[in-house]
Structures are given as C-alpha cells and as structure tokens.
Motif scaffolding. Structure first.
Motif, short mmCIF file in Angstrom:
data_model
loop_
_atom_site.label_atom_id
_atom_site.label_comp_id
_atom_site.label_asym_id
_atom_site.label_seq_id
_atom_site.Cartn_x
_atom_site.Cartn_y
_atom_site.Cartn_z
N PRO A 177 0.63 -1.29 0.05
CA PRO A 177 0.01 -0.02 0.06
C PRO A 177 0.89 1.38 0.07
N GLU B 132 -11.45 1.97 -8.30
CA GLU B 132 -11.71 1.40 -6.94
C GLU B 132 -10.19 0.73 -6.58
N SER B 133 -9.31 0.26 -7.73
CA SER B 133 -8.11 -0.16 -7.34
C SER B 133 -7.31 0.69 -6.51
N ASN C 264 -8.20 0.86 -3.06
CA ASN C 264 -7.67 -0.41 -2.51
C ASN C 264 -6.08 -0.38 -2.12
N GLN C 265 -5.41 0.51 -2.81
CA GLN C 265 -3.91 0.53 -2.51
C GLN C 265 -3.48 1.57 -1.73
N LYS D 286 -3.09 3.22 2.05
CA LYS D 286 -3.15 2.58 3.48
C LYS D 286 -4.01 3.40 4.16
N PRO D 287 -4.53 2.99 5.48
CA PRO D 287 -5.58 3.75 6.17
C PRO D 287 -5.22 5.06 6.43
N LYS E 130 -8.61 8.14 2.90
CA LYS E 130 -9.30 6.74 3.32
C LYS E 130 -9.36 6.64 4.87
N ASP F 40 -11.00 3.88 6.35
CA ASP F 40 -10.56 2.57 6.55
C ASP F 40 -11.31 2.08 5.14
N ASP F 41 -11.49 0.66 4.92
CA ASP F 41 -11.79 0.01 3.73
C ASP F 41 -13.31 0.31 3.26
N GLN F 42 -14.19 0.64 4.36
CA GLN F 42 -15.31 1.15 4.06
C GLN F 42 -15.51 2.63 4.14
N TYR G 255 -14.59 6.54 3.59
CA TYR G 255 -13.71 7.63 2.80
C TYR G 255 -14.34 8.97 3.09
#
Ligand code: SAH
Length: 216
Positions: free
Chosen positions: A146, A161-162, A165-166, A168-169, A189, A191-193, A195
C-alpha cells in the motif's frame, strides 16, 4: 547544452513568487520548485518558456502540466518526508521529480511505451530514487502497495477502485475527475469502508485512458 545558471536561478525565483501569489503556501512545495529545474524535463526547443506558468508539449502528444497545477496537487497531497507515493501518468517526469525532492519515495506509471522509455532514462539521471513503471494506471501498482499517497495527473473518468484499495488507512488520493474538464478531488481513506471526499477547483488534464500503448 546548458542554460545560463544566473538566468536560470532568476527564472526559478520568479516562478516561485508567482506560485506564492496564486496561493501556494506550503514551503516544502515552494522549495521543491526552486530546486527542480523544469527545463530539464522539456525539449530544448521549449526551454525559453520552461519557467512560465503554462503547460507545454512533451513527447507522444502529451503535456507537462502547468506549474501551478503541479504545485496545487502537491500541496493537496500534504507530502511528508519518507511518504511512499504512487503517481499515475509519468509524462515528462517533472511531478515525480518534485515529489522526490520533497523526500518522498516515488513510484510512477506511464501507459505510453515510448514516453516511458524516454522519461525513465531522464529520471535515472535527475531523480534516480524514483521507480518508473510501464503499465495501465487504472490497475495501480499492486506489487508495491500500500501507498501513503496516490496522485493522478491525467483526467480520470471515474475514481478507480483499485487505487482506493492500494491506499493505507488515512492515505490520501488526489485525482482530477471528469471528461473534458475535471474537478480536483481529495479522497482520504479512513478504512476499507469509509472515505472522506473533498472537492476543489476545475482543471483541464489530458485524459486517463485504458490499456497500454506499445512502440509502433
Ligand atoms: N505528471 C506528468 C503529467 C503528464 S500528462 C508531468 O509532470 O509531466 C499525463 C500523462 O498520463 C500522459 O503522459 C499520459 O500518457 C498518461 N496516462 C494517461 N492515462 C494513463 C493510464 N491509464 N496509466 C498511466 N498513464 C496514463
């Protein structure tokens, strides 16, 4: 061929003043502009215009972004020394060299093989810590992810999206989004969900296009 160093320093200083007057206030960004020599990233035919605040043509019908745009995007990225940063759209290599001068570890991708080869050689000389890659920026660089920050320097039709995903938090993506004209977005970001998305001014970039272009 060399540029007269006295004239060069004067031209660089004038450009930095112009960027300040236009609202660039991050000293690390301004300092990078007084260290990196923009004319080195252009053909000598354009050297007389290298320190004007304008975009200029580079190989493969692409453009080196306007200095103000480079400074603006870099300021939004709030670069810290040691940040691992991915750039989409190597082009001339100037933006990568600015980030490198700010102490970041820079990875950059270009989709045009010819431009990639020319700029990789130049970066090896001017900013050898930069890792230049040939590929499609829509995929990012999963093998090096990341990243702390990602900067897109071509006009993206969507936020890939990619790339999210790449990150870091608490990583930051700065990306101009839109067809024709783009809106500058800064996406943080959580976390993953989750933003946080902020929107800034309008800009015009060459388009972010799918797939790679091979040497003809
Ligand atoms: N950062 C560059 C700006 C160059 S213009 C500079 O400082 O000069 C944008 C570049 O993005 C062009 O070279 C173009 O070929 C490249 N590009 C467009 N779509 C791309 C993609 N999907 N992946 C990688 N590079 C892309």
């Amino acid at each position: 061929m060399a540029m007269d160093s006295y004239l060069l320093k004067g031209a660089q200083k004038a450009l930095v003043e112009k960027l300040k007057n236009k609202g660039i206030s991050d000293d690390n960004v301004l300092n990078a502009f007084s260290v990196v020599e923009r004319h080195q990233f252009l053909e000598s035919f354009f050297w007389h215009k290298a320190y004007e605040d304008i975009p200029l043509p580079i190989y493969c019908d692409q453009t080196i972004s306007q200095p103000y745009t480079v400074a603006y995007q870099t300021q939004l990225l709030s670069v810290d020394k040691g940040d691992k940063i991915l750039e989409i759209g190597t082009g001339s290599g100037f933006q990568a060299a600015i980030l490198n001068a700010m102490g970041a570890k820079v990875y950059t991708i270009e989709r045009q093989a010819e431009l990639y080869q020319i700029t990789k050689k130049l970066l090896n000389r001017m900013a050898p810590r930069v890792i230049a890659c040939y590929g499609d920026g829509f995929a990012g660089l999963p093998q090096y992810a990341p990243f702390d920050k990602i900067i897109v320097t071509c006009g993206a039709p969507i936020v890939p999206e990619s790339l999210l995903n790449q990150l870091k938090p608490y990583g930051i993506l700065v990306i101009p989004v839109g067809q024709g004209e783009q809106v500058m977005k800064r996406i943080t970001k959580i976390d993953d969900q989750n933003y946080k998305e902020e929107t800034f001014g309008n800009f015009i970039f060459v388009p972010m296009l799918e797939n790679i272009v091979k040497i003809k």
